[in-house]
Design a protein around this motif. Structure first.
Motif, PDB file in Angstrom:
ATOM      1  N   LYS A 255       0.817  -1.216   0.000  1.00 36.91           N
ATOM      2  CA  LYS A 255       0.000   0.000   0.000  1.00 36.91           C
ATOM      3  C   LYS A 255       0.849   1.262   0.000  1.00 36.91           C
ATOM      4  O   LYS A 255       0.341   2.355  -0.292  1.00 36.91           O
ATOM      5  CB  LYS A 255      -0.939   0.005   1.201  1.00 36.91           C
ATOM      6  N   ASP A 259      -2.355   2.921  -3.960  1.00 40.01           N
ATOM      7  CA  ASP A 259      -3.604   2.747  -3.227  1.00 40.01           C
ATOM      8  C   ASP A 259      -4.464   1.658  -3.850  1.00 40.01           C
ATOM      9  O   ASP A 259      -5.167   0.922  -3.152  1.00 40.01           O
ATOM     10  CB  ASP A 259      -4.397   4.064  -3.218  1.00 40.01           C
ATOM     11  N   MET A 276      -5.081  -1.958  -2.179  1.00 40.45           N
ATOM     12  CA  MET A 276      -3.884  -2.604  -1.670  1.00 40.45           C
ATOM     13  C   MET A 276      -3.899  -2.768  -0.155  1.00 40.45           C
ATOM     14  O   MET A 276      -3.282  -3.675   0.387  1.00 40.45           O
ATOM     15  CB  MET A 276      -2.638  -1.820  -2.086  1.00 40.45           C
ATOM     16  N   ILE A 277      -4.618  -1.913   0.553  1.00 40.69           N
ATOM     17  CA  ILE A 277      -4.673  -2.021   2.006  1.00 40.69           C
ATOM     18  C   ILE A 277      -5.276  -3.371   2.416  1.00 40.69           C
ATOM     19  O   ILE A 277      -4.865  -3.968   3.434  1.00 40.69           O
ATOM     20  CB  ILE A 277      -5.472  -0.841   2.621  1.00 40.69           C
ATOM     21  N   ASP A 280      -2.572  -6.163   1.657  1.00 35.44           N
ATOM     22  CA  ASP A 280      -1.543  -6.164   2.706  1.00 35.44           C
ATOM     23  C   ASP A 280      -2.064  -6.831   3.976  1.00 35.44           C
ATOM     24  O   ASP A 280      -1.317  -7.503   4.693  1.00 35.44           O
ATOM     25  CB  ASP A 280      -1.110  -4.729   3.015  1.00 35.44           C
TER      26      ASP A 280
END
Length: 315
Positions: A255, A259, A276-277, A280
């Motif tokens: 991230k 984004d 991406m958060i 992860d």
């Protein structure tokens, strides 16, 4: 021959790529690991595996129309069994994967000649017959559904978007295909109503930006053609580049890099829009190297990810 056994290459013509491939085509189509660049270099060959692949691809490209009747007849003699494509490829000195794709394209063309609109009507009827929708709802969507089905079936019978019709060098084509995926997404995002722009600096860790209600979101875009996504940059390779050097090994994407990660199916343009958060949070660095598409189904054409990104990032 078992999976653990390998057949030694014939190096009599190690200075002539055409004769070398002729001597070793059966091994190439059976066990490509024998053509590792280090093995070829140690034996004194003046060409690399990528050059062998390029030679075979170009040979088929140049000969396929001339040999089409022979190739079709041979496959018919082999009862159209996929496993026998390797035998035909060995006989004509082609890469079996390339030859199989050629057969697929020819047969898709045959199917297309049957008339995509007639096939679309069958698909359309099948959709309606298997639906539990109220008849009133079906009446409202039926006209639009038929038109969309016709367009979709047309693309289906074309086997998706055309690729490398001019036989560009595979290395160049790989780079161009990456650019095409990037611009496909940008076009799709703009069409969907988002303010999306390309990032021209190639050293950047993201490829595009979306300006959504005053917030800027970084987007990394990758083209895909299989059933897996890799959240890892490609290793740098090629002539004169040591792919084992840590500076040339692709980095894991996080991230902090972007984004949104967008995987674009290069065959039909479908976009997987992935925050991406969440990647992860749910995958280790090792797992990120290969994630099955079916695990990411909820992100398929899910443009609301962009709408919801503000609240996602806050949490």
């Amino acid at each position: 021959m078992t999976n653990k056994e390998t057949t030694p290459l014939n190096y009599i013509h190690k200075d002539d790529i055409e004769l070398f491939i002729r001597d070793n085509i059966e091994i190439f189509n059976k066990q490509q690991k024998s053509f590792d660049n280090k093995i070829l270099e140690k034996a004194g060959c003046n060409f690399k595996k990528s050059e062998i692949r390029e030679y075979l691809k170009t040979k088929l490209f140049n000969e396929c129309e001339e040999n089409k009747a022979k190739l079709l007849k041979r496959l018919e003699e082999y009862k159209y069994k996929i496993k026998n494509i390797e035998l035909i490829a060995n006989e004509f000195i082609y890469c079996q994967n390339d030859l199989r794709k050629t057969y697929e394209n020819w047969f898709m063309e045959d199917l297309e000649k049957e008339g995509y609109k007639e096939i679309a009507k069958i698909v359309y009827k099948s959709i309606l017959d298997s639906s539990n929708l109220d008849k009133g709802k079906i009446k409202i969507i039926s006209n639009n559904l038929l038109k969309t089905t016709e367009k979709s079936v047309f693309l289906l019978l074309k086997n998706g978007f055309s690729t490398n019709r001019t036989n560009i060098n595979s290395g160049i084509m790989t780079a161009n295909a990456g650019d095409s995926a990037q611009f496909l997404f940008i076009s799709r995002a703009i069409l969907a109503g988002y303010n999306c722009s390309n990032v021209d600096v190639r050293s950047s860790r993201y490829d595009a930006v979306i300006d959504y209600e005053g917030d800027i979101f970084k987007v990394q875009v990758k083209g895909i053609s299989g059933e897996k996504i890799s959240f890892k940059d490609r290793d740098r390779g090629g002539i004169g580049i040591d792919s084992t050097n840590e500076h040339n090994i692709g980095k894991i994407i996080t991230k902090d890099d972007c984004d949104i990660y967008v995987a674009v199916d290069k065959q039909v343009g479908i976009c997987y829009i992935i925050p991406m958060i969440e990647i992860d949070k749910n995958y280790s660095d090792e797992q990120k190297k290969s994630v099955k598409l079916r695990e990411l189904e909820k992100y398929k054409e899910n443009w609301t990810v962009i709408d919801n990104l503000k609240s996602i990032l806050k949490h």
